[in-house]
Motif scaffolding. Sequence first.
Motif, PDB file in Angstrom:
ATOM      1  N   ARG A 171       2.285  25.742  12.546  1.00 26.01           N
ATOM      2  CA  ARG A 171       2.879  26.827  13.333  1.00 26.01           C
ATOM      3  C   ARG A 171       4.235  26.440  13.918  1.00 26.01           C
ATOM      4  O   ARG A 171       4.818  27.204  14.684  1.00 26.01           O
ATOM      5  CB  ARG A 171       1.931  27.223  14.471  1.00 26.01           C
ATOM      6  CG  ARG A 171       0.565  27.699  13.971  1.00 26.01           C
ATOM      7  CD  ARG A 171      -0.305  28.131  15.135  1.00 26.01           C
ATOM      8  NE  ARG A 171       0.253  29.297  15.808  1.00 26.01           N
ATOM      9  CZ  ARG A 171       0.002  29.628  17.068  1.00 26.01           C
ATOM     10  NH1 ARG A 171      -0.802  28.867  17.801  1.00 26.01           N
ATOM     11  NH2 ARG A 171       0.538  30.709  17.604  1.00 26.01           N
ATOM     12  N   LEU A 172       4.724  25.268  13.589  1.00 24.91           N
ATOM     13  CA  LEU A 172       5.948  24.757  14.227  1.00 24.91           C
ATOM     14  C   LEU A 172       7.095  24.585  13.240  1.00 24.91           C
ATOM     15  O   LEU A 172       6.884  24.343  12.052  1.00 24.91           O
ATOM     16  CB  LEU A 172       5.647  23.409  14.899  1.00 24.91           C
ATOM     17  CG  LEU A 172       4.599  23.441  16.013  1.00 24.91           C
ATOM     18  CD1 LEU A 172       4.321  22.026  16.510  1.00 24.91           C
ATOM     19  CD2 LEU A 172       5.053  24.344  17.159  1.00 24.91           C
ATOM     20  N   ARG A 173       8.308  24.745  13.776  1.00 28.15           N
ATOM     21  CA  ARG A 173       9.538  24.441  13.045  1.00 28.15           C
ATOM     22  C   ARG A 173      10.357  23.519  13.933  1.00 28.15           C
ATOM     23  O   ARG A 173      10.104  23.427  15.152  1.00 28.15           O
ATOM     24  CB  ARG A 173      10.323  25.710  12.737  1.00 28.15           C
ATOM     25  CG  ARG A 173       9.574  26.747  11.908  1.00 28.15           C
ATOM     26  CD  ARG A 173       9.379  26.313  10.457  1.00 28.15           C
ATOM     27  NE  ARG A 173       8.706  27.345   9.668  1.00 28.15           N
ATOM     28  CZ  ARG A 173       7.384  27.473   9.563  1.00 28.15           C
ATOM     29  NH1 ARG A 173       6.585  26.647  10.193  1.00 28.15           N
ATOM     30  NH2 ARG A 173       6.866  28.446   8.815  1.00 28.15           N
ATOM     31  N   ALA A 174      11.365  22.859  13.353  1.00 30.83           N
ATOM     32  CA  ALA A 174      12.150  21.925  14.152  1.00 30.83           C
ATOM     33  C   ALA A 174      13.605  21.922  13.722  1.00 30.83           C
ATOM     34  O   ALA A 174      13.951  22.322  12.599  1.00 30.83           O
ATOM     35  CB  ALA A 174      11.574  20.516  14.021  1.00 30.83           C
ATOM     36  N   ALA A 175      14.454  21.483  14.641  1.00 32.59           N
ATOM     37  CA  ALA A 175      15.865  21.279  14.326  1.00 32.59           C
ATOM     38  C   ALA A 175      16.281  19.932  14.910  1.00 32.59           C
ATOM     39  O   ALA A 175      15.882  19.574  16.024  1.00 32.59           O
ATOM     40  CB  ALA A 175      16.717  22.396  14.916  1.00 32.59           C
ATOM     41  N   LEU A 176      17.084  19.175  14.143  1.00 37.74           N
ATOM     42  CA  LEU A 176      17.665  17.921  14.631  1.00 37.74           C
ATOM     43  C   LEU A 176      19.164  18.153  14.799  1.00 37.74           C
ATOM     44  O   LEU A 176      19.832  18.580  13.839  1.00 37.74           O
ATOM     45  CB  LEU A 176      17.421  16.787  13.632  1.00 37.74           C
ATOM     46  CG  LEU A 176      16.040  16.147  13.667  1.00 37.74           C
ATOM     47  CD1 LEU A 176      15.876  15.174  12.495  1.00 37.74           C
ATOM     48  CD2 LEU A 176      15.779  15.430  14.998  1.00 37.74           C
ATOM     49  N   ASP A 177      19.665  17.876  15.980  1.00 36.49           N
ATOM     50  CA  ASP A 177      21.088  18.119  16.255  1.00 36.49           C
ATOM     51  C   ASP A 177      21.528  19.495  15.771  1.00 36.49           C
ATOM     52  O   ASP A 177      22.538  19.659  15.081  1.00 36.49           O
ATOM     53  CB  ASP A 177      21.946  17.010  15.647  1.00 36.49           C
ATOM     54  CG  ASP A 177      21.752  15.695  16.401  1.00 36.49           C
ATOM     55  OD1 ASP A 177      21.293  15.720  17.566  1.00 36.49           O
ATOM     56  OD2 ASP A 177      22.060  14.639  15.822  1.00 36.49           O
ATOM     57  N   GLN A 178      20.740  20.520  16.112  1.00 37.69           N
ATOM     58  CA  GLN A 178      21.042  21.922  15.830  1.00 37.69           C
ATOM     59  C   GLN A 178      21.052  22.295  14.355  1.00 37.69           C
ATOM     60  O   GLN A 178      21.728  23.256  13.952  1.00 37.69           O
ATOM     61  CB  GLN A 178      22.377  22.339  16.485  1.00 37.69           C
ATOM     62  CG  GLN A 178      22.336  22.349  17.991  1.00 37.69           C
ATOM     63  CD  GLN A 178      23.062  21.152  18.587  1.00 37.69           C
ATOM     64  OE1 GLN A 178      24.159  20.820  18.164  1.00 37.69           O
ATOM     65  NE2 GLN A 178      22.460  20.531  19.577  1.00 37.69           N
ATOM     66  N   ARG A 179      20.330  21.553  13.553  1.00 35.09           N
ATOM     67  CA  ARG A 179      20.136  21.927  12.144  1.00 35.09           C
ATOM     68  C   ARG A 179      18.648  21.984  11.861  1.00 35.09           C
ATOM     69  O   ARG A 179      17.932  21.036  12.177  1.00 35.09           O
ATOM     70  CB  ARG A 179      20.751  20.882  11.204  1.00 35.09           C
ATOM     71  CG  ARG A 179      22.234  20.754  11.313  1.00 35.09           C
ATOM     72  CD  ARG A 179      22.882  21.357  10.094  1.00 35.09           C
ATOM     73  NE  ARG A 179      24.320  21.184  10.172  1.00 35.09           N
ATOM     74  CZ  ARG A 179      25.173  21.701   9.297  1.00 35.09           C
ATOM     75  NH1 ARG A 179      24.709  22.404   8.275  1.00 35.09           N
ATOM     76  NH2 ARG A 179      26.455  21.530   9.418  1.00 35.09           N
TER      77      ARG A 179
END
Lengths: 86, 86, 147, 147
Positions: A55-63
Amino acid sequence: MAKLDILYFAWVREIIGCDSEQVDQPPAGVTVADLIEQLAARDGGYGQALGDQLRLRAALDQRFVPLDSLVGEALELAIFPPVTGG
Amino acid sequence: MAKLDILYFAWVREIIGCDSEQVDQPPAGVTVADLIEQLAARDGGYGQALGDQLRLRAALDQRFVPLDSLVGEALELAIFPPVTGG
Amino acid sequence: MSRVSIQEEGFDAGAELALLEAAGGGAVASFTGVVRGENDLVALELHHYPAMTAAQVERIVDEAMDRWPLLGVRVIHRFGRLKPGEHIVFVGTASRHRSAALESCAFLIDWLKSEAPFWKKEYFPDGGANWVEARVEDEAKARGWTR
Amino acid sequence: MSRVSIQEEGFDAGAELALLEAAGGGAVASFTGVVRGENDLVALELHHYPAMTAAQVERIVDEAMDRWPLLGVRVIHRFGRLKPGEHIVFVGTASRHRSAALESCAFLIDWLKSEAPFWKKEYFPDGGANWVEARVEDEAKARGWTR
């Protein structure tokens, strides 16, 4: 030691009850999924908010990144549900 | 005898120098192309306007039709270049 | 004309259309999203990721300008608390070619729906609230534009 | 709201958008065509086949309403003498589904370009005038929508 900012959005933020926090930069080889798993083991809402990674998504340094991405030297990790804009 | 109204538009109208005219209803078996060929044989601008059927389109009773359609009992034939609206 | 605005305040879609028409291309396409008042919805709250949103939408606009011959692009996405009937989003594109205007407009709104970091929360009259779930078809649509 | 207007006078695209937004679907798509001022164009003269135009556009709108779940459709096509920068055509669609709004809008303008009985004549500063030739791609585009 280098730090990593972690930001939470939408119901992840609501359930954890926190907008953002800082942790020590994880060692080389740690993925976003690994880090989420560590956070989910904490007390409070963390387990409920972060227990189901589907159920999760992620971004590293706004990507946007896949959860199996290495955290590496990123300064900012954001964890959130799939987006619903537009 | 039944009559057929013929309407001209755009450069067909300009070259012929006429908005519309009435002719006798053609006999059964006559197509739009046949009728255009007869008109093109007239004096004046008719030959220039109607001589090249590849540049022409037609409508019978306000419906686009292929030039090989039978005129039949239509009341109105319109002859014009390909449309350029929008 | 600035290309991207991520803003709390409303906007005048007609004025945005007029600016795109003034770009001179002759063909202007637009998409406007409005809060629907279904299920007695009281308000829709839009949350976003400020550090990421504008930069990411700018990248999407760059990609659209790269793929289609556009003379103007305008994207406005609101955040904060919106009532039924209020504007949420506007995408407008101007081109010399109608297909370029129409296709790039569809491309941009599909991306905004699936890739821009916004989240919607619905509020109902009984005090209940509900986070809107992402629709699988939105993610699929955005992938359909991949070159 | 009347669905189709074939008219000499201008129109307010923003007001038309607002009416479509009021249909309540949440998704509004539009296409606006404007006279381009290229090659020092002085004016564009739009001729049409009055007995045929409105009826045929109504049929096209019926087909769009049949193919997509639309809550509102608006088509305005002008005729007469238009100057650069003036509106020629407006197509707007409202739906609960953004893809329905966008696709039906593209469908309608493709049909208007290739199947509505309009003809354009361009006027230039030297007094010259020129009938606009149909583009093969427009006829091909309309055929692409055939079911």
